[in-house]
Design a protein around this motif. Structure first.
Motif, short mmCIF file in Angstrom:
data_model
loop_
_atom_site.label_atom_id
_atom_site.label_comp_id
_atom_site.label_asym_id
_atom_site.label_seq_id
_atom_site.Cartn_x
_atom_site.Cartn_y
_atom_site.Cartn_z
N ARG A 37 0.83 -1.21 0.00
CA ARG A 37 0.00 0.00 0.00
C ARG A 37 0.87 1.26 0.00
O ARG A 37 0.63 2.20 -0.76
N ARG A 38 1.89 1.27 0.85
CA ARG A 38 2.75 2.44 0.92
C ARG A 38 3.54 2.63 -0.38
O ARG A 38 3.76 3.77 -0.82
N ALA A 39 3.97 1.53 -0.99
CA ALA A 39 4.68 1.64 -2.26
C ALA A 39 3.78 2.25 -3.33
O ALA A 39 4.22 3.12 -4.10
N LYS A 40 2.55 1.81 -3.38
CA LYS A 40 1.60 2.34 -4.36
C LYS A 40 1.40 3.84 -4.14
O LYS A 40 1.45 4.63 -5.10
N GLU A 139 9.23 -4.69 -9.17
CA GLU A 139 7.88 -5.07 -9.57
C GLU A 139 6.86 -4.01 -9.17
O GLU A 139 5.92 -3.72 -9.93
N ARG A 140 7.04 -3.43 -8.00
CA ARG A 140 6.10 -2.40 -7.56
C ARG A 140 6.23 -1.13 -8.39
O ARG A 140 5.22 -0.47 -8.68
N VAL A 141 7.44 -0.78 -8.77
CA VAL A 141 7.60 0.39 -9.64
C VAL A 141 6.92 0.13 -10.98
O VAL A 141 6.20 0.99 -11.51
N PHE A 142 7.11 -1.05 -11.54
CA PHE A 142 6.46 -1.38 -12.81
C PHE A 142 4.94 -1.34 -12.69
O PHE A 142 4.24 -0.88 -13.61
N ALA A 143 4.43 -1.80 -11.56
CA ALA A 143 2.97 -1.86 -11.38
C ALA A 143 2.35 -0.48 -11.21
O ALA A 143 1.23 -0.24 -11.69
N TYR A 144 3.04 0.44 -10.54
CA TYR A 144 2.39 1.69 -10.12
C TYR A 144 2.96 2.96 -10.75
O TYR A 144 2.31 4.01 -10.68
N ALA A 145 4.12 2.90 -11.38
CA ALA A 145 4.71 4.13 -11.92
C ALA A 145 4.08 4.50 -13.25
O ALA A 145 3.63 3.64 -14.03
N ASP A 146 4.04 5.80 -13.52
CA ASP A 146 3.61 6.27 -14.83
C ASP A 146 4.66 5.90 -15.86
O ASP A 146 5.85 5.74 -15.55
#
Length: 423
Positions: A37-40, A139-146
């Motif tokens: 959640r915090r990463a998002k 993986e989190r950067v890929f999932a949530y970054a523009d």
């Protein structure tokens, strides 16, 4: 669980330093949910994202990158929060497991930070990580970054390319740029594979530079002198030079502060921490020193090959414990932690820490490494670990030392034989 069982308030130090901090007993599933959640929240909408080791070196790099993007946070709220913690006598009982894979606990130390939404405020998002969570962070950067975000990875070195390949290859297609700054010892094939994706990988000499040095010389920004001083003081601790007393302040503060707090404060003040922070660090050191003394008192030495190796157990600051054991004549030191991991420290006379760690599920530098032996199948194994002060963990690590000693002796004998043959 009855929280009083893990509340240290009324438990003697001789007992609670044999146990992990409260975070160990917090279910991984809940911790993972919070970290996700915090990463998002951190990554979404950011102009740039920094994945950095959550220590003073990695976070100094994050502060430099925010400075280059004019994206630093105001330190005022953090300073007020620090003063409040100092007034409340708060003591964070968590002890990160360096290099041992328990990275979400060590990287996400912001749990009690009253500036709860600070991680969402900068256009340069910061994801604190550890060497064994690089893949998850990518993986989190890929999932949530523009798309077209700028990505930086700092002070982190993957053991091999395969376990970061999928998310890194995907990010190489979607990001505007990926820059990776480090000073650890990279496998040549891993470095080549990363560079083949178009990643700007800059790796400094591990015995000459810290990653803050690498970031400072690599970023296209006109940094003023305080940033060079920050890199120098950070290097003083990271390479264990111990020539500037401020480096211990930075290292201790990064250990106790949340990643956003540390990045913001050093970004504003550099190596000269403000008075409130210095007071906080001084106050926390009372407990730190007591834990160091307890661990040193528990140490037992072993003669392995040509080396004297001191082995101890407890929740403590491993670098300072290792230094104290070296002063008592040890060539190398092993600090086994209640959470199951261990730190291995060397000296001029022992520069094989990474080789030992590599035999027991770990890695690192010649004089500083970490590992977590794969010997814990259930809570009974951990119960045995706590009640025997890490007996099984110590045994497998000492066996690794013996194996490395044999390899070193064989290599020396082979070199001598070759030398005799050349005469």
């Amino acid at each position: 669980m009855d929280e009083e069982l893990i509340d240290e308030g009324d438990i003697p130090r001789s007992r609670y330093t044999r146990l992990p901090g409260k975070g160990f007993f917090y279910p991984d599933s809940l911790d993972d949910e919070r970290a996700e959640r915090r990463a998002k929240e951190t990554i979404e909408g950011s102009e740039a994202v920094v994945i950095a080791d959550g220590d003073a070196d990695g976070l100094a790099c994050a502060a430099m990158i925010r400075e280059a993007y004019d994206a630093a946070l105001d330190p005022a709220d953090f300073e007020a929060a620090i003063a409040a913690r100092l007034g409340d006598g708060e003591r964070n009982d968590e002890e990160p497991d360096e290099g041992a894979g328990d990275d979400e606990a060590s990287a996400d130390a912001d749990t009690d930070d009253p500036t709860e939404d600070a991680h969402t405020q900068s256009p340069v998002g910061l994801v604190a990580a550890g060497p064994y969570s690089i893949d998850t962070s990518l993986e989190r950067v890929f999932a949530y970054a523009d798309d077209d975000v700028d990505l930086f990875v700092c002070d982190l070195c993957p053991d091999d390319y395969e376990w970061i390949a999928e998310p890194l290859e995907a990010l190489a297609e979607s990001t505007a740029s990926i820059r990776w700054f480090d000073h650890h010892q990279w496998d040549e094939s891993t470095a080549a594979a990363v560079r083949d994706l178009g990643v700007d990988l800059v790796v400094g000499e591990s015995d000459e530079e810290c990653t803050a040095d690498v970031a400072l010389r690599s970023l296209d920004h006109d940094f003023d002198d305080r940033w060079a001083e920050l890199a120098t003081v950070t290097r003083d601790h990271d390479l264990w030079l111990k020539e500037d007393p401020r480096s211990d302040d930075l290292a201790d503060y990064s250990y106790w502060a949340g990643s956003e707090e540390y990045t913001t404060i050093v970004g504003a003040y550099g190596a000269d921490l403000p008075e409130t922070v210095r007071e906080y660090v001084t106050d926390r050191r009372v407990e730190k020193e007591a834990r160091i003394d307890a661990a040193v008192d528990r140490a037992v030495t072993h003669e392995i090959g040509e080396w004297t190796i001191a082995v101890t157990y407890g929740r403590c600051s491993q670098n300072e414990v290792a230094e104290a054991l070296r002063e008592r004549g040890a060539d190398g030191a092993v600090i086994v932690k209640p959470a199951g991991s261990a730190s291995i420290r060397g000296s001029e006379g022992f520069q094989h820490a990474h080789e030992v760690a590599g035999k027991v599920n770990g890695g690192g530098h010649p004089q500083a490494a970490g590992c977590k032996p794969d010997i814990y199948d259930d809570m009974l194994d951990y119960a045995h670990h706590w009640t025997t002060e890490g007996q099984a963990c110590k045994r497998v690590i000492l066996a690794a030392f013996e194996a490395v000693a044999e390899e070193v002796a064989e290599a020396a004998a082979a070199d001598e034989s070759d030398s005799d043959g050349d005469e």
